[in-house]
Design a protein around this motif. Structure first.
Motif, PDB file in Angstrom:
ATOM      1  N   LYS A  50       1.216 -12.113  30.067  1.00 41.87           N
ATOM      2  CA  LYS A  50       0.876 -12.549  31.260  1.00 41.87           C
ATOM      3  C   LYS A  50       1.949 -12.805  32.172  1.00 41.87           C
ATOM      4  O   LYS A  50       1.162 -13.059  33.640  1.00 41.87           O
ATOM      5  CB  LYS A  50      -0.545 -13.410  31.210  1.00 41.87           C
ATOM      6  N   MET A  65      -1.726 -10.915  18.618  1.00 39.69           N
ATOM      7  CA  MET A  65      -3.094 -11.337  19.175  1.00 39.69           C
ATOM      8  C   MET A  65      -3.323 -10.593  19.722  1.00 39.69           C
ATOM      9  O   MET A  65      -4.773 -11.387  20.115  1.00 39.69           O
ATOM     10  CB  MET A  65      -1.766 -13.003  20.830  1.00 39.69           C
ATOM     11  N   GLU A  66      -2.667  -9.472  20.648  1.00 36.48           N
ATOM     12  CA  GLU A  66      -4.346  -8.974  21.592  1.00 36.48           C
ATOM     13  C   GLU A  66      -4.954  -8.292  20.545  1.00 36.48           C
ATOM     14  O   GLU A  66      -6.549  -8.336  20.612  1.00 36.48           O
ATOM     15  CB  GLU A  66      -3.639  -7.468  21.892  1.00 36.48           C
ATOM     16  N   LEU A 117      -5.961 -10.180  18.071  1.00 37.54           N
ATOM     17  CA  LEU A 117      -6.843 -11.170  17.303  1.00 37.54           C
ATOM     18  C   LEU A 117      -8.002 -11.302  18.742  1.00 37.54           C
ATOM     19  O   LEU A 117      -8.512 -12.387  18.783  1.00 37.54           O
ATOM     20  CB  LEU A 117      -6.124 -12.364  16.840  1.00 37.54           C
ATOM     21  N   GLY A 118      -8.078 -10.738  20.094  1.00 36.80           N
ATOM     22  CA  GLY A 118      -8.666 -11.151  20.738  1.00 36.80           C
ATOM     23  C   GLY A 118      -8.088 -12.474  21.626  1.00 36.80           C
ATOM     24  O   GLY A 118      -8.053 -12.742  22.674  1.00 36.80           O
ATOM     25  N   TYR A 119      -6.337 -12.338  21.674  1.00 35.53           N
ATOM     26  CA  TYR A 119      -5.523 -13.471  22.764  1.00 35.53           C
ATOM     27  C   TYR A 119      -4.649 -12.968  23.642  1.00 35.53           C
ATOM     28  O   TYR A 119      -4.209 -11.640  23.487  1.00 35.53           O
ATOM     29  CB  TYR A 119      -4.860 -14.395  21.900  1.00 35.53           C
ATOM     30  N   ASP A 120      -4.894 -12.993  24.819  1.00 35.80           N
ATOM     31  CA  ASP A 120      -3.199 -12.891  25.962  1.00 35.80           C
ATOM     32  C   ASP A 120      -2.276 -14.101  25.253  1.00 35.80           C
ATOM     33  O   ASP A 120      -2.900 -14.730  24.955  1.00 35.80           O
ATOM     34  CB  ASP A 120      -4.030 -12.706  27.219  1.00 35.80           C
ATOM     35  N   VAL A 121      -1.318 -13.808  26.012  1.00 37.47           N
ATOM     36  CA  VAL A 121      -0.495 -14.517  25.323  1.00 37.47           C
ATOM     37  C   VAL A 121       0.760 -15.019  27.286  1.00 37.47           C
ATOM     38  O   VAL A 121       0.248 -14.600  27.987  1.00 37.47           O
ATOM     39  CB  VAL A 121       0.521 -13.758  24.705  1.00 37.47           C
ATOM     40  N   GLU A 122       0.460 -16.113  27.034  1.00 38.58           N
ATOM     41  CA  GLU A 122       0.936 -16.595  28.600  1.00 38.58           C
ATOM     42  C   GLU A 122       1.757 -17.873  28.342  1.00 38.58           C
ATOM     43  O   GLU A 122       1.202 -18.500  27.300  1.00 38.58           O
ATOM     44  CB  GLU A 122      -0.246 -17.571  29.356  1.00 38.58           C
TER      45      GLU A 122
END
Length: 69
Positions: A3, A54-55, A57-62
């Motif tokens: 992000k 992470m993507e 696993l369903g996560y965005d990184v910020e």
């Protein structure tokens, strides 16, 4: 998905701290061209494989930046 726009973030922080990329490179013991390459290609600062994991696993990184006192 990352992000943050790491390129812009690093440039802004250098301006805020009144530090050149060359000085930053010197301070951490690397070369100015290496810092420049990292900033131009932001998927190398944050590991691309980590982002893919992470993507998946369903996560965005910020990233969050907190100034030390």
């Amino acid at each position: 998905m990352l992000k943050n726009n790491v390129e812009v973030d690093v440039k802004v922080k250098c301006i805020e701290e009144n530090v050149t990329q060359a000085k930053l490179a010197e301070d951490i013991g690397t070369s100015a061209p290496y810092i420049s390459r990292l900033i131009r290609n932001n998927d190398r600062i944050v590991n691309k494989t980590f982002l893919q994991l992470m993507e998946q696993l369903g996560y965005d990184v910020e990233l969050t930046y907190i100034k030390r006192k």
